[in-house]
Enzyme design. Structure first.
Site, short mmCIF file in Angstrom:
data_model
loop_
_atom_site.label_atom_id
_atom_site.label_comp_id
_atom_site.label_asym_id
_atom_site.label_seq_id
_atom_site.Cartn_x
_atom_site.Cartn_y
_atom_site.Cartn_z
N TRP A 177 43.30 36.47 34.71
CA TRP A 177 42.23 35.54 35.06
C TRP A 177 41.40 35.24 33.80
O TRP A 177 41.02 36.16 33.07
CB TRP A 177 41.36 36.20 36.14
CG TRP A 177 40.21 35.38 36.65
CD1 TRP A 177 40.26 34.10 37.11
CD2 TRP A 177 38.86 35.82 36.79
NE1 TRP A 177 39.01 33.72 37.53
CE2 TRP A 177 38.13 34.75 37.34
CE3 TRP A 177 38.18 37.02 36.51
CZ2 TRP A 177 36.78 34.83 37.60
CZ3 TRP A 177 36.83 37.09 36.77
CH2 TRP A 177 36.14 36.01 37.32
N ASP A 258 40.71 45.44 39.64
CA ASP A 258 40.02 44.23 40.07
C ASP A 258 40.63 43.84 41.42
O ASP A 258 41.80 43.45 41.49
CB ASP A 258 40.24 43.12 39.04
CG ASP A 258 39.52 41.84 39.42
OD1 ASP A 258 38.88 41.80 40.50
OD2 ASP A 258 39.57 40.87 38.64
N LYS A 294 36.96 35.61 48.60
CA LYS A 294 38.14 34.99 49.23
C LYS A 294 38.37 35.55 50.63
O LYS A 294 38.59 34.79 51.57
CB LYS A 294 39.40 35.23 48.39
CG LYS A 294 39.19 35.25 46.91
CD LYS A 294 39.08 33.89 46.29
CE LYS A 294 38.64 34.03 44.86
NZ LYS A 294 38.77 32.88 44.05
C1 LIG Z 1 41.42 38.15 39.51
C2 LIG Z 1 40.03 37.75 39.85
N1 LIG Z 1 39.04 38.60 39.63
C3 LIG Z 1 37.78 38.29 39.92
C4 LIG Z 1 37.44 37.09 40.45
C5 LIG Z 1 35.99 36.88 40.71
O1 LIG Z 1 35.63 36.13 41.75
P1 LIG Z 1 34.14 36.19 42.34
O2 LIG Z 1 33.23 36.53 41.24
O3 LIG Z 1 33.95 34.81 42.88
O4 LIG Z 1 34.19 37.22 43.40
C6 LIG Z 1 38.44 36.13 40.68
C7 LIG Z 1 38.14 34.80 41.20
O5 LIG Z 1 38.86 33.86 41.12
C8 LIG Z 1 39.77 36.49 40.38
O6 LIG Z 1 40.77 35.65 40.60
#
Ligand SMILES: Cc1ncc(COP(=O)(O)O)c(C=O)c1O
Length: 448
Positions: A177, A258, A294
């Site tokens: 990411w 993560d 999500k």
């Molecule tokens: C792999 C991964 N980690 C972390 C996140 C963090 O998302 P958020 O801060 O919206 O919870 C995302 C969001 O796309 C992600 O794909």
């Protein structure tokens, strides 16, 4: 690649680190400049007049470009946000019910939460990821703090490690990411990559992964996507996870999971937490960043948690005391609403059950989009092997399309996606699959 050697990916990361360091050096310089009444101003008299325009975020910038497009057939497959068959954002019914309960509870107030967030939320989040019968929880070896969604949880974890852990190097998968290298670098960690994806098979480069982690320095931190790897959609099998665990523990590498997609990958919350639970079951230490963006559709509520699993309850409580010192100067304490929604759902047996049904429906719709896209390409006779579309898992398909093909699809078909060829399957519907299949077919048969 040897972790110590300098791959193109590592060179890009070094450039990012230099760029980020450069910004703070430049800021110090500007502080000096603005102290002088005669310098640091542009023609219009602004003290910020010297600033260059920063590029759009590579992922969020896709939406900016999409919003400017007037075409009625435009399609945004860039951002990882779930859409219904009608292409609309979804608020889960169970979330609406939980909000209703909260709004009707006149005893609720808007006082500050503690620095570590809502106690119920933290307890229930740990149970969700580690399992209700987790010995680590029963032995009070886990400390969980509510953070600002997945990103905030990663950042708090990284700041804590940069301050208190003896190894400052974190290995992240290549690719990963796009925000990972920035979050970790800005927190003060030094980022290196390990092999993950094999473009030839569009699957896992397991040998490369084992070799890179095998030659990482003892104690290094390793970022692992708990499930539904973003952007590739490629996850290790349970057998491979067991081998990764064995190697990492034998070298004293520190796992930092993560978990942004628990339940979203397979449709089953426990199945998607297996990778984490394999590591926790051995009694060793690890960090886990959880996001409810999500799986509960709470994107904008910014609700997530950081858990640190320790060897003993005493260490866990000292870790928590230090986490408070990290959080307090960053944002003082987290927001109350999103965490209250999550806690309401997780602690009510009926609501929890209804959530799992809605979550499975979202995961199933994504899986069905994979099949429909694969079938549409097959029926068009699109050259190439597209079976990875149905093999990959989670929100994204890493199509294998190159940046020229992506640019062609955007220009000619008004389809927006990141330039690495990643598409959000959650942004597709039965209505838009044929349009995407036409675009991919044209891109691979006509584009350079
Ligand atoms: C792999 C991964 N980690 C972390 C996140 C963090 O998302 P958020 O801060 O919206 O919870 C995302 C969001 O796309 C992600 O794909």
């Amino acid at each position: 690649m040897q972790p110590g050697s300098c791959s193109p990916a590592d060179r890009r990361l070094s450039a990012l680190a230099r760029h980020l360091q450069g910004s703070s050096a430049a800021m110090d310089h500007r502080t000096t400049l603005s102290a002088s009444p005669t310098s640091g101003f542009d023609a219009a008299g602004s003290v910020f007049g010297h600033l260059a325009r920063a590029p759009e975020d590579p992922i969020l910038g896709v939406t900016v470009a999409y919003n400017k497009d007037r075409s009625p057939v435009k399609l945004n497959l860039g951002v990882g946000a779930y859409r219904t068959e009608e292409g609309k954002p979804l608020v889960l019914n169970v979330v609406r019910r939980a909000e209703h309960t909260l709004v009707n509870d006149s005893s609720r107030v808007k006082e500050y939460l503690p620095i570590v967030g809502l106690a119920d939320f933290n307890k229930l989040s740990a149970k969700l990821i580690f399992g209700a019968d987790s010995p680590a929880i029963q032995e009070n070896r886990v400390t969980t703090v509510q953070c600002l969604s997945g990103t905030g949880s990663l950042r708090v974890g990284a700041e804590f490690l940069a301050k208190h852990y003896h190894q400052r190097t974190i290995y992240i998968p290549m690719p990963t990411w796009g925000n990972h290298p920035k979050v970790f670098t800005l927190a003060g960690l030094s980022v290196k990559t390990y092999h993950y994806y094999d473009p030839a098979t569009r699957g896992l480069n397991f040998q490369g992964l084992l070799e890179d982690l095998g030659s990482a320095p003892s104690g290094a931190i390793v970022l692992l996507h708990a499930c539904a790897h973003n952007p590739t959609g490629v996850d290790p099998t349970l057998g491979q996870w067991a081998q990764i665990r064995q190697l990492m523990r034998s070298k004293g590498l520190l796992p930092f999971f993560d978990s942004a997609y628990q339940g979203f990958a397979s449709g089953n919350l426990d199945e998607d937490a297996q990778s984490v639970r394999i590591f926790v079951a051995d009694g060793g230490e690890c960090l886990v960043a959880q996001s409810y963006a999500k799986n509960m559709g709470l994107y904008g509520e910014r609700v997530g948690a950081l858990s640190i699993v320790c060897k003993t309850a005493d260490v866990a409580s000292r870790v928590e005391s230090q986490l408070k010192l990290v959080i307090r100067p960053m944002y003082s304490n987290p927001p109350i609403h999103g965490a209250s929604i999550v806690a309401t759902i997780l602690k009510d047996r009926n609501m929890f059950h209804d959530w799992t049904i809605e979550l499975k429906a979202m995961a199933d719709r994504i899986i069905s989009m994979r099949q429909q896209l694969f079938d549409a390409l097959s029926s068009r006779g699109t050259p190439g092997d597209w079976s990875h579309i149905i093999k990959q898992i989670g929100m994204f398909t890493f199509t294998g399309l190159n940046s020229e093909q992506v640019a062609f699809m955007t220009k000619e078909y008004h389809i927006y996606m990141t330039s690495d060829g990643r598409i959000s399957m959650a942004g597709l519907s039965s209505r838009t699959v044929p349009h995407l299949a036409d675009a991919i077919h044209a891109a691979v048969t006509r584009a350079v």
